[in-house]
Design a protein around this motif. Structure first.
Motif, PDB file in Angstrom:
ATOM      1  N   LEU A  63       0.820  -1.199   0.000  1.00 30.06           N
ATOM      2  CA  LEU A  63       0.000   0.000   0.000  1.00 30.06           C
ATOM      3  C   LEU A  63       0.859   1.257   0.000  1.00 30.06           C
ATOM      4  O   LEU A  63       1.924   1.297   0.615  1.00 30.06           O
ATOM      5  CB  LEU A  63      -0.918   0.016   1.219  1.00 30.06           C
ATOM      6  N   VAL A  64       0.379   2.280  -0.699  1.00 23.83           N
ATOM      7  CA  VAL A  64       1.030   3.588  -0.723  1.00 23.83           C
ATOM      8  C   VAL A  64       0.084   4.593  -0.086  1.00 23.83           C
ATOM      9  O   VAL A  64      -1.077   4.717  -0.496  1.00 23.83           O
ATOM     10  CB  VAL A  64       1.362   4.025  -2.167  1.00 23.83           C
ATOM     11  N   SER A  65       0.568   5.293   0.924  1.00 20.49           N
ATOM     12  CA  SER A  65      -0.224   6.330   1.590  1.00 20.49           C
ATOM     13  C   SER A  65       0.132   7.681   0.990  1.00 20.49           C
ATOM     14  O   SER A  65       1.298   8.082   1.013  1.00 20.49           O
ATOM     15  CB  SER A  65       0.059   6.348   3.094  1.00 20.49           C
ATOM     16  N   ILE A  66      -0.860   8.365   0.424  1.00 22.41           N
ATOM     17  CA  ILE A  66      -0.636   9.680  -0.169  1.00 22.41           C
ATOM     18  C   ILE A  66      -0.856  10.730   0.910  1.00 22.41           C
ATOM     19  O   ILE A  66      -1.954  10.864   1.448  1.00 22.41           O
ATOM     20  CB  ILE A  66      -1.569   9.913  -1.362  1.00 22.41           C
ATOM     21  N   LEU A  67       0.210  11.433   1.249  1.00 22.57           N
ATOM     22  CA  LEU A  67       0.151  12.390   2.346  1.00 22.57           C
ATOM     23  C   LEU A  67      -0.648  13.634   1.971  1.00 22.57           C
ATOM     24  O   LEU A  67      -0.574  14.117   0.835  1.00 22.57           O
ATOM     25  CB  LEU A  67       1.561  12.809   2.763  1.00 22.57           C
ATOM     26  N   ASP A  68      -1.388  14.150   2.927  1.00 18.36           N
ATOM     27  CA  ASP A  68      -2.116  15.404   2.744  1.00 18.36           C
ATOM     28  C   ASP A  68      -1.157  16.545   3.075  1.00 18.36           C
ATOM     29  O   ASP A  68      -1.164  17.086   4.179  1.00 18.36           O
ATOM     30  CB  ASP A  68      -3.341  15.443   3.657  1.00 18.36           C
ATOM     31  N   VAL A  69      -0.315  16.896   2.097  1.00 19.71           N
ATOM     32  CA  VAL A  69       0.686  17.930   2.347  1.00 19.71           C
ATOM     33  C   VAL A  69       0.048  19.304   2.516  1.00 19.71           C
ATOM     34  O   VAL A  69       0.646  20.205   3.106  1.00 19.71           O
ATOM     35  CB  VAL A  69       1.748  17.947   1.220  1.00 19.71           C
ATOM     36  N   GLU A  70      -1.169  19.473   2.015  1.00 19.30           N
ATOM     37  CA  GLU A  70      -1.878  20.734   2.241  1.00 19.30           C
ATOM     38  C   GLU A  70      -2.183  20.902   3.734  1.00 19.30           C
ATOM     39  O   GLU A  70      -2.039  21.986   4.297  1.00 19.30           O
ATOM     40  CB  GLU A  70      -3.164  20.765   1.419  1.00 19.30           C
ATOM     41  N   GLN A  71      -2.606  19.808   4.372  1.00 18.16           N
ATOM     42  CA  GLN A  71      -2.881  19.858   5.804  1.00 18.16           C
ATOM     43  C   GLN A  71      -1.603  20.110   6.594  1.00 18.16           C
ATOM     44  O   GLN A  71      -1.589  20.889   7.558  1.00 18.16           O
ATOM     45  CB  GLN A  71      -3.511  18.536   6.261  1.00 18.16           C
ATOM     46  N   ILE A  72      -0.517  19.475   6.180  1.00 17.77           N
ATOM     47  CA  ILE A  72       0.762  19.666   6.865  1.00 17.77           C
ATOM     48  C   ILE A  72       1.221  21.118   6.746  1.00 17.77           C
ATOM     49  O   ILE A  72       1.645  21.733   7.719  1.00 17.77           O
ATOM     50  CB  ILE A  72       1.815  18.695   6.292  1.00 17.77           C
ATOM     51  N   LEU A  73       1.116  21.673   5.541  1.00 15.77           N
ATOM     52  CA  LEU A  73       1.524  23.063   5.348  1.00 15.77           C
ATOM     53  C   LEU A  73       0.642  24.008   6.150  1.00 15.77           C
ATOM     54  O   LEU A  73       1.132  24.979   6.736  1.00 15.77           O
ATOM     55  CB  LEU A  73       1.480  23.423   3.861  1.00 15.77           C
ATOM     56  N   ALA A  74      -0.654  23.726   6.206  1.00 17.60           N
ATOM     57  CA  ALA A  74      -1.561  24.560   7.000  1.00 17.60           C
ATOM     58  C   ALA A  74      -1.189  24.511   8.473  1.00 17.60           C
ATOM     59  O   ALA A  74      -1.312  25.510   9.192  1.00 17.60           O
ATOM     60  CB  ALA A  74      -3.004  24.104   6.800  1.00 17.60           C
ATOM     61  N   SER A  75      -0.703  23.359   8.948  1.00 15.29           N
ATOM     62  CA  SER A  75      -0.278  23.237  10.336  1.00 15.29           C
ATOM     63  C   SER A  75       0.941  24.107  10.615  1.00 15.29           C
ATOM     64  O   SER A  75       1.112  24.620  11.718  1.00 15.29           O
ATOM     65  CB  SER A  75       0.051  21.772  10.665  1.00 15.29           C
ATOM     66  N   VAL A  76       1.787  24.256   9.592  1.00 12.26           N
ATOM     67  CA  VAL A  76       3.012  25.041   9.757  1.00 12.26           C
ATOM     68  C   VAL A  76       2.736  26.533   9.679  1.00 12.26           C
ATOM     69  O   VAL A  76       3.170  27.310  10.536  1.00 12.26           O
ATOM     70  CB  VAL A  76       4.057  24.637   8.684  1.00 12.26           C
ATOM     71  N   VAL A  77       2.013  26.958   8.654  1.00 16.55           N
ATOM     72  CA  VAL A  77       1.839  28.397   8.410  1.00 16.55           C
ATOM     73  C   VAL A  77       0.545  28.941   9.000  1.00 16.55           C
ATOM     74  O   VAL A  77       0.356  30.154   9.072  1.00 16.55           O
ATOM     75  CB  VAL A  77       1.884  28.715   6.900  1.00 16.55           C
ATOM     76  N   GLY A  78      -0.338  28.038   9.424  1.00 17.54           N
ATOM     77  CA  GLY A  78      -1.624  28.483   9.960  1.00 17.54           C
ATOM     78  C   GLY A  78      -2.650  28.646   8.856  1.00 17.54           C
ATOM     79  O   GLY A  78      -2.306  28.862   7.690  1.00 17.54           O
ATOM     80  N   GLU A  79      -3.917  28.507   9.208  1.00 20.92           N
ATOM     81  CA  GLU A  79      -4.987  28.654   8.232  1.00 20.92           C
ATOM     82  C   GLU A  79      -5.281  30.139   8.008  1.00 20.92           C
ATOM     83  O   GLU A  79      -5.202  30.936   8.936  1.00 20.92           O
ATOM     84  CB  GLU A  79      -6.250  27.934   8.719  1.00 20.92           C
ATOM     85  N   PRO A  80      -5.584  30.522   6.763  1.00 21.31           N
ATOM     86  CA  PRO A  80      -5.819  31.938   6.475  1.00 21.31           C
ATOM     87  C   PRO A  80      -7.052  32.474   7.184  1.00 21.31           C
ATOM     88  O   PRO A  80      -8.046  31.762   7.358  1.00 21.31           O
ATOM     89  CB  PRO A  80      -6.015  31.958   4.947  1.00 21.31           C
ATOM     90  N   ARG A  81      -6.969  33.714   7.610  1.00 25.61           N
ATOM     91  CA  ARG A  81      -8.115  34.360   8.251  1.00 25.61           C
ATOM     92  C   ARG A  81      -9.150  34.699   7.189  1.00 25.61           C
ATOM     93  O   ARG A  81      -8.821  35.166   6.106  1.00 25.61           O
ATOM     94  CB  ARG A  81      -7.658  35.651   8.942  1.00 25.61           C
ATOM     95  N   LEU A  82     -10.408  34.433   7.508  1.00 21.21           N
ATOM     96  CA  LEU A  82     -11.467  34.756   6.558  1.00 21.21           C
ATOM     97  C   LEU A  82     -11.649  36.267   6.481  1.00 21.21           C
ATOM     98  O   LEU A  82     -11.921  36.915   7.496  1.00 21.21           O
ATOM     99  CB  LEU A  82     -12.784  34.097   6.976  1.00 21.21           C
ATOM    100  N   PRO A  83     -11.502  36.847   5.298  1.00 24.17           N
ATOM    101  CA  PRO A  83     -11.651  38.303   5.162  1.00 24.17           C
ATOM    102  C   PRO A  83     -13.119  38.685   5.080  1.00 24.17           C
ATOM    103  O   PRO A  83     -14.011  37.834   5.013  1.00 24.17           O
ATOM    104  CB  PRO A  83     -10.937  38.582   3.832  1.00 24.17           C
ATOM    105  N   ASP A  84     -13.359  39.971   5.077  1.00 25.00           N
ATOM    106  CA  ASP A  84     -14.712  40.448   4.798  1.00 25.00           C
ATOM    107  C   ASP A  84     -15.020  40.178   3.333  1.00 25.00           C
ATOM    108  O   ASP A  84     -14.218  40.489   2.441  1.00 25.00           O
ATOM    109  CB  ASP A  84     -14.816  41.946   5.079  1.00 25.00           C
ATOM    110  N   VAL A  85     -16.143  39.567   3.076  1.00 23.57           N
ATOM    111  CA  VAL A  85     -16.522  39.229   1.701  1.00 23.57           C
ATOM    112  C   VAL A  85     -17.928  39.752   1.437  1.00 23.57           C
ATOM    113  O   VAL A  85     -18.739  39.895   2.360  1.00 23.57           O
ATOM    114  CB  VAL A  85     -16.476  37.704   1.454  1.00 23.57           C
ATOM    115  N   PRO A  86     -18.238  40.049   0.172  1.00 29.00           N
ATOM    116  CA  PRO A  86     -19.575  40.553  -0.152  1.00 29.00           C
ATOM    117  C   PRO A  86     -20.630  39.461   0.020  1.00 29.00           C
ATOM    118  O   PRO A  86     -20.345  38.276  -0.162  1.00 29.00           O
ATOM    119  CB  PRO A  86     -19.451  40.970  -1.621  1.00 29.00           C
ATOM    120  N   THR A  87     -21.819  39.868   0.372  1.00 29.63           N
ATOM    121  CA  THR A  87     -22.932  38.932   0.483  1.00 29.63           C
ATOM    122  C   THR A  87     -23.510  38.684  -0.908  1.00 29.63           C
ATOM    123  O   THR A  87     -23.709  39.620  -1.678  1.00 29.63           O
ATOM    124  CB  THR A  87     -24.029  39.490   1.399  1.00 29.63           C
TER     125      THR A  87
END
Length: 313
Positions: free
Chosen positions: A151-175
């Motif tokens: 078996l080959v496990s494909i790593l969620d490198v997006e999750q790993i990177l988010a753990s390192v740099v933090g998740e982006p803050r949600l900005p003000d967006v139009p309704t």
């Protein structure tokens, strides 16, 4: 291994032909354990020996330091630390330089094996989830099987990177000014991405339905399209946008887009590809299957800006 393994990563142009074929290429590597791990080749910029790493103060968990690569300072991340297997038995003198989420970073690995080509329908969501050391964050996004049964496990490198740099803050967006029964459909296999998309849509006041892989998305879209409509009504009156990821188990976003665009029941409904793979080659792949627009992860403000013109049509 040479300083840059050109033989492993040659012929990127040829890989663009994979669009719509439901195939992906995976670079196999080891972290000094019995497991075999993989990463989508489209995320990989180069493979090389690990140069001298400069330690910096107050580094996030898993970051070994930084290095200079062609004039750019990039972080060096220990994948073994994230899976809890950095026990000092491996030198991790090989690094995989990756480019996704509009950033470049190096991942330390024990060794690199080879590139394999697999069908997305042979790539499954994992049953036994591997979590980051000391957390409940999912690290394996998919699993596939080699010819020898390994078996080959494909790593969620997006999750790993988010753990390192933090998740982006949600900005003000139009309704968004939508009718009560109008909505967006999105599909993404990444927990981090689904959280971001959900946050943006809720802040915009948009109702939504979602799926976690391409096959599930197509099945759900078939159900939506199969409704009995009143005279003069069609799916387009309610489903305003389909937002698709590029890399997904069981069916990738390119094949999903081809299916949507070839089905008259979805005529007039824009398909937007939301992917961490933001290179020109990947944009070309999306265009070749009929994607109406392309937006890179993870930038909530840009995502909202991309959606608004399509919602106002």
């Amino acid at each position: 291994m040479p300083s840059t393994d050109a033989s492993l990563l040659a012929s990127v142009d040829a890989r663009t032909k994979l669009a719509g074929s439901n195939k992906m290429e995976i670079l196999l590597f080891s972290l000094g354990t019995r497991e075999t791990f993989g990463i989508n080749v489209f995320k990989v910029r180069e493979v090389s020996q690990t140069p001298t790493i400069t330690k910096t103060p107050n580094m996030p968990f898993g970051v070994e330091g930084v290095l200079s690569l062609r004039g750019n300072i990039i972080p060096v991340i220990s994948l073994a630390k994230f899976i809890g297997h950095d026990h000092g038995g491996s030198k991790f003198d090989t690094m995989i330089v990756t480019e996704f989420n509009k950033s470049t970073q190096a991942f330390l690995v024990d060794s690199v094996d080879r590139i394999i080509r697999v069908d997305w329908d042979k790539v499954r969501a994992p049953e036994n989830i591997m979590a980051a050391a000391g957390t409940n964050q999912t690290l394996i996004t998919a699993v596939t099987e080699l010819e020898n049964g390994k078996l080959v496990s494909i790593l969620d490198v997006e999750q790993i990177l988010a753990s390192v740099v933090g998740e982006p803050r949600l900005p003000d967006v139009p309704t968004a000014q939508l009718e009560t029964d109008q909505y967006i459909f999105f599909v993404d296999d990444s927990v981090v991405a689904r959280k971001e998309i959900t946050g943006v849509l809720e802040k915009m006041g948009i109702k939504f339905q979602q799926a976690t892989n391409g096959r599930e998305a197509w099945d759900r879209l078939q159900v939506l399209a199969g409704r009995n409509w009143a005279d003069g009504e069609c799916l387009h009156d309610y489903l305003k946008i389909i937002l698709v990821d590029a890399e997904m188990p069981e069916m990738d976003g390119y094949v999903l887009t081809k299916l949507i665009k070839s089905d008259q029941r979805f005529k007039g409904i824009p398909v937007i590809m939301h992917s961490s793979l933001s290179s020109n080659a990947n944009r070309a792949m999306g265009s070749s299957v009929g994607v109406d627009s392309y937006v890179a992860k993870f930038d909530p403000g840009i995502l909202a800006e991309t959606l608004i013109p399509f919602l106002q049509r």
